[in-house]
Design a protein around this motif. Structure first.
Motif, PDB file in Angstrom:
ATOM      1  N   LEU A 152       0.828  -1.216   0.000  1.00 33.39           N
ATOM      2  CA  LEU A 152       0.000   0.000   0.000  1.00 33.39           C
ATOM      3  C   LEU A 152       0.858   1.259   0.000  1.00 33.39           C
ATOM      4  N   SER A 153       1.923   1.250   0.790  1.00 35.21           N
ATOM      5  CA  SER A 153       2.785   2.440   0.901  1.00 35.21           C
ATOM      6  C   SER A 153       3.768   2.534  -0.254  1.00 35.21           C
ATOM      7  N   GLY A 154       4.383   1.393  -0.611  1.00 38.96           N
ATOM      8  CA  GLY A 154       5.417   1.403  -1.631  1.00 38.96           C
ATOM      9  C   GLY A 154       6.732   1.886  -1.041  1.00 38.96           C
ATOM     10  N   LYS A 155       7.777   1.865  -1.840  1.00 37.47           N
ATOM     11  CA  LYS A 155       9.105   2.282  -1.363  1.00 37.47           C
ATOM     12  C   LYS A 155       9.118   3.785  -1.110  1.00 37.47           C
ATOM     13  N   GLY A 156       9.310   4.169   0.180  1.00 36.39           N
ATOM     14  CA  GLY A 156       9.310   5.596   0.542  1.00 36.39           C
ATOM     15  C   GLY A 156       7.960   6.275   0.361  1.00 36.39           C
ATOM     16  N   GLY A 157       6.886   5.473   0.374  1.00 35.39           N
ATOM     17  CA  GLY A 157       5.531   6.029   0.224  1.00 35.39           C
ATOM     18  C   GLY A 157       5.155   6.350  -1.209  1.00 35.39           C
ATOM     19  N   LYS A 158       5.945   5.810  -2.175  1.00 37.63           N
ATOM     20  CA  LYS A 158       5.759   6.143  -3.597  1.00 37.63           C
ATOM     21  C   LYS A 158       4.369   5.749  -4.112  1.00 37.63           C
ATOM     22  N   THR A 159       3.921   4.534  -3.777  1.00 37.18           N
ATOM     23  CA  THR A 159       2.616   4.042  -4.273  1.00 37.18           C
ATOM     24  C   THR A 159       1.473   4.889  -3.712  1.00 37.18           C
ATOM     25  N   LYS A 160       1.558   5.166  -2.417  1.00 37.57           N
ATOM     26  CA  LYS A 160       0.509   5.974  -1.754  1.00 37.57           C
ATOM     27  C   LYS A 160       0.411   7.353  -2.402  1.00 37.57           C
ATOM     28  N   PHE A 161       1.556   8.003  -2.627  1.00 40.63           N
ATOM     29  CA  PHE A 161       1.568   9.347  -3.243  1.00 40.63           C
ATOM     30  C   PHE A 161       1.027   9.309  -4.662  1.00 40.63           C
ATOM     31  N   ALA A 162       1.347   8.236  -5.399  1.00 37.34           N
ATOM     32  CA  ALA A 162       0.871   8.114  -6.788  1.00 37.34           C
ATOM     33  C   ALA A 162      -0.654   8.027  -6.818  1.00 37.34           C
ATOM     34  N   ILE A 163      -1.239   7.231  -5.898  1.00 35.35           N
ATOM     35  CA  ILE A 163      -2.711   7.098  -5.836  1.00 35.35           C
ATOM     36  C   ILE A 163      -3.334   8.421  -5.414  1.00 35.35           C
ATOM     37  N   GLU A 164      -2.710   9.097  -4.433  1.00 33.83           N
ATOM     38  CA  GLU A 164      -3.218  10.400  -3.954  1.00 33.83           C
ATOM     39  C   GLU A 164      -3.254  11.424  -5.088  1.00 33.83           C
ATOM     40  N   ASN A 165      -2.154  11.522  -5.829  1.00 34.74           N
ATOM     41  CA  ASN A 165      -2.058  12.532  -6.898  1.00 34.74           C
ATOM     42  C   ASN A 165      -2.980  12.225  -8.070  1.00 34.74           C
ATOM     43  N   ALA A 166      -3.133  10.934  -8.387  1.00 33.11           N
ATOM     44  CA  ALA A 166      -3.985  10.552  -9.519  1.00 33.11           C
ATOM     45  C   ALA A 166      -5.467  10.757  -9.205  1.00 33.11           C
ATOM     46  N   THR A 167      -5.854  10.518  -7.955  1.00 33.63           N
ATOM     47  CA  THR A 167      -7.282  10.571  -7.591  1.00 33.63           C
ATOM     48  C   THR A 167      -7.680  11.853  -6.857  1.00 33.63           C
ATOM     49  N   LYS A 168      -6.715  12.757  -6.628  1.00 35.01           N
ATOM     50  CA  LYS A 168      -6.974  14.027  -5.896  1.00 35.01           C
ATOM     51  C   LYS A 168      -7.576  13.739  -4.514  1.00 35.01           C
ATOM     52  N   THR A 169      -6.989  12.784  -3.803  1.00 34.86           N
ATOM     53  CA  THR A 169      -7.426  12.444  -2.454  1.00 34.86           C
ATOM     54  C   THR A 169      -6.223  12.514  -1.510  1.00 34.86           C
ATOM     55  N   ARG A 170      -6.480  12.319  -0.222  1.00 32.34           N
ATOM     56  CA  ARG A 170      -5.403  12.196   0.766  1.00 32.34           C
ATOM     57  C   ARG A 170      -5.634  10.891   1.523  1.00 32.34           C
ATOM     58  N   ILE A 171      -4.568  10.108   1.686  1.00 27.98           N
ATOM     59  CA  ILE A 171      -4.675   8.782   2.307  1.00 27.98           C
ATOM     60  C   ILE A 171      -3.795   8.717   3.549  1.00 27.98           C
ATOM     61  N   VAL A 172      -4.340   8.160   4.623  1.00 28.49           N
ATOM     62  CA  VAL A 172      -3.579   7.910   5.849  1.00 28.49           C
ATOM     63  C   VAL A 172      -3.635   6.409   6.118  1.00 28.49           C
ATOM     64  N   ILE A 173      -2.454   5.791   6.215  1.00 32.97           N
ATOM     65  CA  ILE A 173      -2.379   4.366   6.559  1.00 32.97           C
ATOM     66  C   ILE A 173      -1.858   4.279   7.985  1.00 32.97           C
ATOM     67  N   ALA A 174      -2.760   3.993   8.918  1.00 35.04           N
ATOM     68  CA  ALA A 174      -2.410   3.899  10.336  1.00 35.04           C
ATOM     69  C   ALA A 174      -2.546   2.445  10.772  1.00 35.04           C
ATOM     70  N   ASP A 175      -1.412   1.731  10.805  1.00 35.68           N
ATOM     71  CA  ASP A 175      -1.388   0.298  11.116  1.00 35.68           C
ATOM     72  C   ASP A 175      -2.274  -0.446  10.108  1.00 35.68           C
ATOM     73  N   THR A 176      -3.361  -1.076  10.544  1.00 37.57           N
ATOM     74  CA  THR A 176      -4.220  -1.816   9.600  1.00 37.57           C
ATOM     75  C   THR A 176      -5.429  -0.995   9.155  1.00 37.57           C
ATOM     76  N   LYS A 177      -5.544   0.229   9.645  1.00 33.91           N
ATOM     77  CA  LYS A 177      -6.673   1.108   9.261  1.00 33.91           C
ATOM     78  C   LYS A 177      -6.245   2.040   8.136  1.00 33.91           C
ATOM     79  N   ILE A 178      -7.165   2.285   7.219  1.00 34.30           N
ATOM     80  CA  ILE A 178      -6.906   3.191   6.090  1.00 34.30           C
ATOM     81  C   ILE A 178      -7.992   4.256   6.077  1.00 34.30           C
ATOM     82  N   HIS A 179      -7.579   5.514   6.013  1.00 33.55           N
ATOM     83  CA  HIS A 179      -8.521   6.638   5.966  1.00 33.55           C
ATOM     84  C   HIS A 179      -8.294   7.406   4.658  1.00 33.55           C
ATOM     85  N   ILE A 180      -9.379   7.706   3.959  1.00 31.08           N
ATOM     86  CA  ILE A 180      -9.294   8.448   2.687  1.00 31.08           C
ATOM     87  C   ILE A 180     -10.137   9.708   2.789  1.00 31.08           C
TER      88      ILE A 180
END
Length: 221
Positions: A152-180
């Motif tokens: 979900l995070s990717g190397k250095g958060g790369k995957t998370k940032f890519a999804i955020e930028n493509a979908t114009k959202t903000r994502i928080v991965i806190a342990d097993t919980k995900i907030h969008i």
């Protein structure tokens, strides 16, 4: 015979209507203020502060306090004993919905969003926060769960940032919980991408699907 009498009766009716005079002017009422709509009662909201957000809240307090108190015209204070942020309407609060917006803003900050991102909830009506857990998508344990969080995070958060930028959202991965945080349509696209990663799809495949979906969304708008 009956048809010849109908127009005459209609003429009488129209003459009577004219003689009755103009209708009285509509009364003009001033719009009710927030405290008047609730019969002068003060409305409250309380947002719990989790232990790990205590220090960030302390550091960013002025950034949180200023827009709530000055722009939204809502009183805010930190209850140290109960460890809750308390919000209260004032007599000059322009809109009743401001209190709930402020509560949503505080809740988003407690979930782990930055103040800059969470403040959008005060300014835009179509934004909201959606939360889910990895186990809601697939039951994973031990190393399998750790690898899923890594995907979900990717190397250095790369995957998370890519999804955020493509979908114009903000994502928080806190342990097993995900907030969008985002609009309804954008959250749906981001959630589908995250679910694919949890289920084991490689990042490259998710990126290509994400490109197609975002291109389609751009065409629609």
């Amino acid at each position: 015979m009956q048809s010849s009498k109908d127009p005459a009766s209609m003429e009488v009716e129209t003459r009577e209507h004219k003689s009755s005079g103009a209708l009285p002017a509509k009364p003009k009422f001033e719009p009710l203020k927030a405290h008047e709509m609730s019969d002068g009662r003060v409305q409250f909201r309380k947002v719990s502060v989790p232990p790990h957000r205590y220090s960030p809240l302390k550091k960013a307090w002025m950034e949180i306090y200023t827009p709530i108190y000055e722009q939204m015209k809502v009183d805010v204070r930190m209850n140290l004993k109960a460890r809750k942020v308390e919000l209260k309407t004032r007599s000059d609060t322009p809109d009743v919905s401001n209190l709930q917006k402020c509560a949503d803003f505080m809740h988003a900050f407690m979930l782990g969003f930055d103040v800059i991102d969470a403040i959008a909830l005060l300014r835009l009506d179509e934004l909201y926060v959606e939360s889910f857990e990895i186990k809601d998508v697939k039951t994973l344990r031990g190393e399998h769960l750790s690898r899923a969080i890594g995907r979900l995070s990717g190397k250095g958060g790369k995957t998370k940032f890519a999804i955020e930028n493509a979908t114009k959202t903000r994502i928080v991965i806190a342990d097993t919980k995900i907030h969008i945080l985002g609009s309804f349509q954008n959250i749906k696209v981001a959630r589908d991408s995250l679910c694919s990663l949890i289920l084991g799809s490689p990042a490259g495949k998710v990126y290509s699907k994400l490109r197609q979906v975002t291109a389609r969304l751009a065409e629609r708008f």
